[in-house]
Design a protein around this motif. Sequence first.
Motif, PDB file in Angstrom:
ATOM      1  N   THR A   1       0.840  -1.199   0.000  1.00 25.11           N
ATOM      2  CA  THR A   1       0.000   0.000   0.000  1.00 25.11           C
ATOM      3  C   THR A   1       0.873   1.247   0.000  1.00 25.11           C
ATOM      4  O   THR A   1       2.093   1.178   0.176  1.00 25.11           O
ATOM      5  N   GLU A   2       0.224   2.385  -0.176  1.00 24.69           N
ATOM      6  CA  GLU A   2       0.962   3.647  -0.167  1.00 24.69           C
ATOM      7  C   GLU A   2       1.191   4.170   1.257  1.00 24.69           C
ATOM      8  O   GLU A   2       1.796   5.218   1.448  1.00 24.69           O
ATOM      9  N   PHE A   3       0.725   3.424   2.261  1.00 23.41           N
ATOM     10  CA  PHE A   3       0.898   3.841   3.652  1.00 23.41           C
ATOM     11  C   PHE A   3       2.202   3.324   4.261  1.00 23.41           C
ATOM     12  O   PHE A   3       2.419   3.444   5.462  1.00 23.41           O
ATOM     13  N   SER A   4       3.059   2.754   3.434  1.00 22.95           N
ATOM     14  CA  SER A   4       4.254   2.096   3.971  1.00 22.95           C
ATOM     15  C   SER A   4       5.165   3.062   4.726  1.00 22.95           C
ATOM     16  O   SER A   4       5.635   2.742   5.822  1.00 22.95           O
ATOM     17  N   LEU A   5       5.427   4.235   4.178  1.00 25.15           N
ATOM     18  CA  LEU A   5       6.324   5.177   4.843  1.00 25.15           C
ATOM     19  C   LEU A   5       5.733   5.644   6.170  1.00 25.15           C
ATOM     20  O   LEU A   5       6.431   5.687   7.192  1.00 25.15           O
ATOM     21  N   LEU A   6       4.460   5.967   6.170  1.00 23.49           N
ATOM     22  CA  LEU A   6       3.802   6.391   7.406  1.00 23.49           C
ATOM     23  C   LEU A   6       3.829   5.273   8.447  1.00 23.49           C
ATOM     24  O   LEU A   6       4.131   5.504   9.622  1.00 23.49           O
ATOM     25  N   LEU A   7       3.546   4.061   8.011  1.00 26.85           N
ATOM     26  CA  LEU A   7       3.536   2.925   8.930  1.00 26.85           C
ATOM     27  C   LEU A   7       4.927   2.671   9.508  1.00 26.85           C
ATOM     28  O   LEU A   7       5.070   2.391  10.701  1.00 26.85           O
ATOM     29  N   LEU A   8       5.950   2.785   8.679  1.00 27.61           N
ATOM     30  CA  LEU A   8       7.314   2.594   9.172  1.00 27.61           C
ATOM     31  C   LEU A   8       7.703   3.698  10.156  1.00 27.61           C
ATOM     32  O   LEU A   8       8.394   3.441  11.147  1.00 27.61           O
ATOM     33  N   LYS A   9       7.264   4.920   9.895  1.00 30.50           N
ATOM     34  CA  LYS A   9       7.543   6.013  10.832  1.00 30.50           C
ATOM     35  C   LYS A   9       6.858   5.766  12.174  1.00 30.50           C
ATOM     36  O   LYS A   9       7.454   5.962  13.238  1.00 30.50           O
ATOM     37  N   ILE A  10       5.618   5.338  12.122  1.00 34.01           N
ATOM     38  CA  ILE A  10       4.880   5.053  13.362  1.00 34.01           C
ATOM     39  C   ILE A  10       5.537   3.901  14.117  1.00 34.01           C
ATOM     40  O   ILE A  10       5.723   3.966  15.335  1.00 34.01           O
ATOM     41  N   THR A  11       5.913   2.858  13.388  1.00 37.05           N
ATOM     42  CA  THR A  11       6.563   1.710  14.013  1.00 37.05           C
ATOM     43  C   THR A  11       7.875   2.118  14.675  1.00 37.05           C
ATOM     44  O   THR A  11       8.163   1.721  15.811  1.00 37.05           O
ATOM     45  N   GLY A  12       8.665   2.903  13.978  1.00 39.93           N
ATOM     46  CA  GLY A  12       9.932   3.372  14.548  1.00 39.93           C
ATOM     47  C   GLY A  12       9.719   4.234  15.775  1.00 39.93           C
ATOM     48  O   GLY A  12      10.429   4.102  16.775  1.00 39.93           O
ATOM     49  N   ALA A  13       8.731   5.114  15.716  1.00 36.39           N
ATOM     50  CA  ALA A  13       8.454   5.984  16.860  1.00 36.39           C
ATOM     51  C   ALA A  13       8.006   5.167  18.069  1.00 36.39           C
ATOM     52  O   ALA A  13       8.458   5.407  19.194  1.00 36.39           O
ATOM     53  N   VAL A  14       7.141   4.202  17.846  1.00 36.56           N
ATOM     54  CA  VAL A  14       6.675   3.359  18.955  1.00 36.56           C
ATOM     55  C   VAL A  14       7.839   2.568  19.547  1.00 36.56           C
ATOM     56  O   VAL A  14       7.960   2.445  20.772  1.00 36.56           O
ATOM     57  N   ALA A  15       8.714   2.061  18.694  1.00 34.70           N
ATOM     58  CA  ALA A  15       9.863   1.295  19.184  1.00 34.70           C
ATOM     59  C   ALA A  15      10.794   2.173  20.018  1.00 34.70           C
ATOM     60  O   ALA A  15      11.222   1.782  21.107  1.00 34.70           O
ATOM     61  N   VAL A  16      11.100   3.365  19.520  1.00 38.42           N
ATOM     62  CA  VAL A  16      12.008   4.262  20.243  1.00 38.42           C
ATOM     63  C   VAL A  16      11.382   4.707  21.565  1.00 38.42           C
ATOM     64  O   VAL A  16      12.034   4.686  22.615  1.00 38.42           O
ATOM     65  N   VAL A  17      10.118   5.091  21.528  1.00 33.62           N
ATOM     66  CA  VAL A  17       9.442   5.520  22.757  1.00 33.62           C
ATOM     67  C   VAL A  17       9.374   4.365  23.753  1.00 33.62           C
ATOM     68  O   VAL A  17       9.598   4.553  24.956  1.00 33.62           O
ATOM     69  N   GLY A  18       9.101   3.172  23.275  1.00 36.27           N
ATOM     70  CA  GLY A  18       9.029   2.015  24.166  1.00 36.27           C
ATOM     71  C   GLY A  18      10.361   1.711  24.824  1.00 36.27           C
ATOM     72  O   GLY A  18      10.443   1.543  26.043  1.00 36.27           O
ATOM     73  N   VAL A  19      11.416   1.658  24.031  1.00 34.80           N
ATOM     74  CA  VAL A  19      12.738   1.332  24.574  1.00 34.80           C
ATOM     75  C   VAL A  19      13.205   2.405  25.549  1.00 34.80           C
ATOM     76  O   VAL A  19      13.637   2.111  26.672  1.00 34.80           O
ATOM     77  N   PHE A  20      13.108   3.667  25.150  1.00 33.10           N
ATOM     78  CA  PHE A  20      13.602   4.720  26.027  1.00 33.10           C
ATOM     79  C   PHE A  20      12.658   4.976  27.200  1.00 33.10           C
ATOM     80  O   PHE A  20      13.088   5.453  28.252  1.00 33.10           O
ATOM     81  N   GLY A  21      11.399   4.646  27.048  1.00 29.66           N
ATOM     82  CA  GLY A  21      10.489   4.707  28.189  1.00 29.66           C
ATOM     83  C   GLY A  21      10.879   3.693  29.250  1.00 29.66           C
ATOM     84  O   GLY A  21      10.902   3.997  30.445  1.00 29.66           O
ATOM     85  N   ILE A  22      11.209   2.494  28.814  1.00 24.81           N
ATOM     86  CA  ILE A  22      11.654   1.462  29.755  1.00 24.81           C
ATOM     87  C   ILE A  22      12.984   1.861  30.390  1.00 24.81           C
ATOM     88  O   ILE A  22      13.171   1.718  31.605  1.00 24.81           O
ATOM     89  N   LEU A  23      13.907   2.379  29.594  1.00 21.43           N
ATOM     90  CA  LEU A  23      15.190   2.824  30.152  1.00 21.43           C
ATOM     91  C   LEU A  23      14.998   3.964  31.147  1.00 21.43           C
ATOM     92  O   LEU A  23      15.663   4.018  32.184  1.00 21.43           O
ATOM     93  N   GLY A  24      14.094   4.876  30.840  1.00 21.26           N
ATOM     94  CA  GLY A  24      13.806   5.969  31.773  1.00 21.26           C
ATOM     95  C   GLY A  24      13.228   5.459  33.075  1.00 21.26           C
ATOM     96  O   GLY A  24      13.575   5.932  34.158  1.00 21.26           O
ATOM     97  N   TRP A  25      12.347   4.478  32.982  1.00 22.21           N
ATOM     98  CA  TRP A  25      11.755   3.886  34.179  1.00 22.21           C
ATOM     99  C   TRP A  25      12.830   3.196  35.023  1.00 22.21           C
ATOM    100  O   TRP A  25      12.852   3.327  36.247  1.00 22.21           O
ATOM    101  N   ILE A  26      13.738   2.490  34.366  1.00 19.17           N
ATOM    102  CA  ILE A  26      14.835   1.842  35.090  1.00 19.17           C
ATOM    103  C   ILE A  26      15.711   2.901  35.759  1.00 19.17           C
ATOM    104  O   ILE A  26      16.098   2.760  36.924  1.00 19.17           O
ATOM    105  N   GLY A  27      16.024   3.969  35.035  1.00 22.98           N
ATOM    106  CA  GLY A  27      16.834   5.041  35.611  1.00 22.98           C
ATOM    107  C   GLY A  27      16.151   5.693  36.796  1.00 22.98           C
ATOM    108  O   GLY A  27      16.781   5.965  37.824  1.00 22.98           O
TER     109      GLY A  27
END
Length: 91
Positions: A29-55
Amino acid sequence: MSRDQIVGAGILLISAAVIIAYLYLVFLTEFSLLLLKITGAVAVVGVFGILGWIGYTLATTPPPKPIEEIEKEIEEEMKKVEKKETKETEK
């Protein structure tokens, strides 16, 4: 089938459906770039959210007592218990 097996089968089917839908949206579909951006944002927020919680947890948790202090406390408690036992046996 037990309830756990039913839940497991449901999770398996839902996961397979999500994977298929994701692959379809990314590659066909033509939503591939948007979907990849959303996926990347969720991954980064998830990882750094967990790291922030640990800190935060590390920063706000007091350090444990030194082992020497703990050993002294245990020895004192053992002496108290021994005194009680000797008093009870004398009676």
